[in-house]
Write a protein that holds these residues in place. Structure first.
Motif, mmCIF file in Angstrom:
data_model
loop_
_atom_site.group_PDB
_atom_site.id
_atom_site.type_symbol
_atom_site.label_atom_id
_atom_site.label_comp_id
_atom_site.label_asym_id
_atom_site.label_seq_id
_atom_site.Cartn_x
_atom_site.Cartn_y
_atom_site.Cartn_z
ATOM 1 N N UNK A 149 -47.818 77.535 2.748
ATOM 2 C CA UNK A 149 -49.203 77.147 3.426
ATOM 3 C C UNK A 149 -50.070 78.340 3.456
ATOM 4 N N UNK A 150 -49.381 79.414 3.506
ATOM 5 C CA UNK A 150 -50.042 80.815 4.082
ATOM 6 C C UNK A 150 -49.371 82.097 3.259
ATOM 7 N N UNK A 151 -50.319 82.853 3.094
ATOM 8 C CA UNK A 151 -49.747 84.200 2.242
ATOM 9 C C UNK A 151 -50.194 85.352 3.363
ATOM 10 N N UNK A 152 -49.391 86.305 3.517
ATOM 11 C CA UNK A 152 -49.854 87.331 4.218
ATOM 12 C C UNK A 152 -49.466 88.745 3.577
ATOM 13 N N UNK A 153 -50.375 89.626 3.984
ATOM 14 C CA UNK A 153 -50.178 91.040 3.197
ATOM 15 C C UNK A 153 -50.710 92.123 4.206
ATOM 16 N N UNK A 154 -50.256 93.204 3.960
ATOM 17 C CA UNK A 154 -50.714 94.577 4.451
ATOM 18 C C UNK A 154 -51.542 95.179 3.596
ATOM 19 N N UNK A 155 -52.844 95.355 3.343
ATOM 20 C CA UNK A 155 -53.786 95.918 2.407
ATOM 21 C C UNK A 155 -54.099 97.363 2.531
ATOM 22 N N UNK A 156 -53.973 98.095 1.723
ATOM 23 C CA UNK A 156 -54.551 99.379 1.952
ATOM 24 C C UNK A 156 -56.034 99.286 2.109
ATOM 25 N N UNK A 157 -56.753 100.142 3.203
ATOM 26 C CA UNK A 157 -58.043 99.943 3.360
ATOM 27 C C UNK A 157 -59.211 99.843 2.291
ATOM 28 N N UNK A 158 -58.732 100.709 1.141
ATOM 29 C CA UNK A 158 -59.505 100.610 0.072
ATOM 30 C C UNK A 158 -59.529 99.498 -0.717
ATOM 31 N N UNK A 159 -58.428 98.602 -0.464
ATOM 32 C CA UNK A 159 -58.414 97.364 -1.415
ATOM 33 C C UNK A 159 -58.810 95.977 -0.517
ATOM 34 N N UNK A 160 -58.916 96.408 0.850
ATOM 35 C CA UNK A 160 -59.481 95.163 1.343
ATOM 36 C C UNK A 160 -60.467 94.097 0.875
ATOM 37 N N UNK A 161 -61.675 94.583 0.308
ATOM 38 C CA UNK A 161 -62.505 93.978 -0.295
ATOM 39 C C UNK A 161 -62.121 93.038 -1.393
ATOM 40 N N UNK A 162 -61.235 93.647 -2.515
ATOM 41 C CA UNK A 162 -60.273 92.967 -3.348
ATOM 42 C C UNK A 162 -59.643 91.604 -3.036
ATOM 43 N N UNK A 163 -58.967 91.695 -1.749
ATOM 44 C CA UNK A 163 -58.279 90.776 -1.440
ATOM 45 C C UNK A 163 -59.325 89.662 -0.531
ATOM 46 N N UNK A 164 -60.334 90.147 -0.041
ATOM 47 C CA UNK A 164 -61.288 89.018 0.577
ATOM 48 C C UNK A 164 -61.909 88.340 -0.381
ATOM 49 N N UNK A 165 -62.002 88.804 -1.634
ATOM 50 C CA UNK A 165 -62.563 88.149 -2.762
ATOM 51 C C UNK A 165 -61.818 87.217 -3.245
ATOM 52 N N UNK A 166 -60.439 87.132 -2.931
ATOM 53 C CA UNK A 166 -59.511 86.313 -3.214
ATOM 54 C C UNK A 166 -59.017 85.116 -2.125
ATOM 55 N N UNK A 167 -59.795 85.291 -1.122
ATOM 56 C CA UNK A 167 -59.764 84.420 -0.185
ATOM 57 C C UNK A 167 -58.917 85.063 1.199
ATOM 58 N N UNK A 168 -58.381 86.114 1.303
ATOM 59 C CA UNK A 168 -57.720 86.729 2.428
ATOM 60 C C UNK A 168 -58.901 87.140 3.181
ATOM 61 N N UNK A 169 -58.219 86.977 4.812
ATOM 62 C CA UNK A 169 -59.166 87.353 5.721
ATOM 63 C C UNK A 169 -58.546 88.548 6.352
ATOM 64 N N UNK A 223 -54.459 104.134 5.662
ATOM 65 C CA UNK A 223 -54.683 103.171 6.736
ATOM 66 C C UNK A 223 -54.613 101.854 5.657
ATOM 67 N N UNK A 224 -53.995 100.646 6.409
ATOM 68 C CA UNK A 224 -53.689 99.539 6.039
ATOM 69 C C UNK A 224 -54.372 98.176 7.141
ATOM 70 N N UNK A 225 -54.471 97.250 6.828
ATOM 71 C CA UNK A 225 -54.843 96.089 7.562
ATOM 72 C C UNK A 225 -54.185 94.978 7.216
ATOM 73 N N UNK A 226 -53.883 93.909 8.187
ATOM 74 C CA UNK A 226 -53.159 92.633 7.917
ATOM 75 C C UNK A 226 -54.122 91.864 7.291
ATOM 76 N N UNK A 227 -53.734 90.924 6.237
ATOM 77 C CA UNK A 227 -54.637 89.937 5.802
ATOM 78 C C UNK A 227 -53.610 88.756 5.831
ATOM 79 N N UNK A 228 -54.726 87.746 5.766
ATOM 80 C CA UNK A 228 -54.054 86.409 5.766
ATOM 81 C C UNK A 228 -54.728 85.485 4.826
ATOM 82 N N UNK A 229 -54.124 84.494 4.058
ATOM 83 C CA UNK A 229 -54.913 83.582 3.122
ATOM 84 C C UNK A 229 -54.104 82.194 3.596
ATOM 85 N N UNK A 230 -55.182 81.608 3.553
ATOM 86 C CA UNK A 230 -54.805 79.887 3.722
ATOM 87 C C UNK A 230 -54.656 79.350 2.214
ATOM 88 N N UNK A 231 -53.419 78.829 1.955
ATOM 89 C CA UNK A 231 -53.151 78.568 0.454
ATOM 90 C C UNK A 231 -53.484 76.875 0.420
#
Length: 163
Positions: free
Chosen positions: A102-122, A134-142
């Motif tokens: 139901x959920x996907x999580x990842x730690x994204x490099x700061x420069x890739x945050x926008x890429x994952x946001x475009x795929x629905x990650x928060x 620098x990394x940020x936690x990201x989460x997507x509702x599947x």
């Protein structure tokens, strides 16, 4: 032709390792000791091929009965900008959903945050990484399968093909 191939952690991961070494170790300067920590056996690995050349990879594992963790996602430098990373992550998200996540999580490099946001990650909190990048936690509702509706284009090579 572009296609994705899944590998279990106990199968031949040499193509995935070669891409990770090229991108993370050689290009980004991460030590091999930090990149290859011996835990790959616990993951499913996806490699995207263009013909028989590996061009992108990522890995995924269950962290609880409804959540998958994704990581080590990278695209060969001379293949970036061709939506291959987008294709890779969409396949990973769809497989996770089809297998009950139901959920996907990842730690994204700061420069890739926008890429994952475009795929629905928060974007979540900043994560301390031993790499110094620098990394940020990201989460997507599947559940709502937003990755199917956002930026629906696929690599030109994939139009009309199935994985």
């Amino acid at each position: 032709m572009v296609c994705g191939k899944w590998r279990n952690g106990n199968e031949d991961l040499s193509d995935s390792y070669a891409l990770r070494r090229e991108v993370f170790v050689e290009e980004q300067g991460i030590s091999e000791k930090l990149e290859f920590t011996g835990d790959d056996g616990a993951y499913m690995h996806l490699v995207v091929y263009e013909g028989d050349m590996p061009v992108a990879t990522g890995r995924m594992r269950w962290i609880d009965h409804k959540t998958v963790a994704m990581g080590r996602i990278c695209v060969k430098k001379n293949k970036r900008g061709q939506k291959l990373g987008d294709f890779l992550v969409r396949i990973m998200m769809e497989k996770a959903f089809q297998e009950g996540a139901l959920t996907a999580v990842l730690d994204a490099q700061e420069q890739a945050v926008g890429f994952y946001e475009r795929l629905g990650f928060i974007k979540g909190d900043r994560v301390e990484e031993p790499t110094g990048i620098p990394h940020f936690q990201m989460r997507a509702d599947l559940i709502h399968r937003k990755w199917l509706n956002r930026f629906p284009s696929v690599p030109r090579q994939m139009q009309g093909k199935s994985v």
